[in-house]
Design an enzyme around this catalytic site. Structure first.
Site, PDB file in Angstrom:
ATOM      1  N   GLY A  70       0.645 -87.656 -34.041  1.00  0.00           N
ATOM      2  CA  GLY A  70       1.645 -86.986 -33.616  1.00  0.00           C
ATOM      3  C   GLY A  70       2.119 -85.604 -34.422  1.00  0.00           C
ATOM      4  N   GLN A  71       0.942 -85.036 -35.148  1.00  0.00           N
ATOM      5  CA  GLN A  71       1.131 -83.937 -35.922  1.00  0.00           C
ATOM      6  C   GLN A  71       1.374 -82.675 -34.780  1.00  0.00           C
ATOM      7  OE1 GLN A  71      -1.528 -86.104 -36.229  1.00  0.00           O
ATOM      8  NE2 GLN A  71      -1.889 -86.480 -38.087  1.00  0.00           N
ATOM      9  N   GLU A  72       2.560 -81.734 -35.406  1.00  0.00           N
ATOM     10  CA  GLU A  72       2.780 -80.775 -34.415  1.00  0.00           C
ATOM     11  C   GLU A  72       1.799 -80.086 -33.532  1.00  0.00           C
ATOM     12  OE1 GLU A  72       6.009 -77.194 -34.631  1.00  0.00           O
ATOM     13  OE2 GLU A  72       5.398 -78.183 -36.460  1.00  0.00           O
TER      14      GLU A  72
END
Length: 191
Positions: A70-72
């Site tokens: 879910g990191q940008e």
């Protein structure tokens, strides 16, 4: 309960397994929830740098579950995993209300993409074991789920990867939403 849809039934002939994708902002607890399901215990995890894929049996049906980081910088990749999925699980950290707007924007991006129109969505309001965690109804409102397409079945479920609370119920509801969508699709094809 009446007619239940099961693999091999007239509504779902030859179904091998259902495809489900678990997405959400970083640190929401996606991987911990996946391993809670698979191992029936809490596992301390590290941030997912790409994806994990596990095969699970949920509600008596085989699932192929993809857990995507879910990191940008990884979020643009979500569309590759959500394409042609049977169900989406969007995990939020219910104890971090400051990131709800960011989560809302990302969820709506995914749900409104052409490929995901009408795909059932289960929002898991994780970390209910922490003090001050938002209730499922508050998360539902913060994510503006009422703004999703009327054809998109959705449900918000409070849960905890630590103790497993709420997780099974949420997944049973997702399973029923997926079967309902498939039944509707099959009936539409017959017309």
């Amino acid at each position: 309960m009446g007619n239940q849809l099961t693999p091999g039934s007239p509504f779902m002939p030859g179904l091998q397994s259902l495809h489900c994708v678990v997405i959400g902002l970083d640190s929401a607890g996606k991987t911990a929830l996946l391993y809670r399901l698979q191992l029936h215990e809490f596992v301390e995890t590290i941030p997912t740098k790409g994806f994990n894929m596990e095969r699970l049996k949920l509600s008596g049906c085989p699932y192929q579950v993809w857990d995507v980081g879910g990191q940008e910088k990884l979020r643009p990749l979500w569309k590759s995993y959500t394409r042609r999925t049977d169900g989406l699980v969007f995990v939020v950290d219910a104890a971090d209300p400051e990131r709800m707007e960011e989560a809302r924007v990302e969820l709506h991006k995914v749900a409104r993409s052409q490929e995901n129109q009408g795909v059932p969505i289960l929002v898991l309001a994780n970390k209910q074991d922490l003090p001050g965690a938002m209730a499922a109804i508050q998360v539902d409102k913060a994510l503006s789920l009422h703004e999703l397409s009327p054809s998109t079945l959705h449900h918000t479920q409070g849960c905890s990867a630590v103790d497993g609370g709420g997780l099974q119920l949420g997944l049973e509801i997702l399973h029923h939403m997926i079967l309902r969508k498939k039944k509707t699709q099959n009936q539409s094809r017959k017309r």
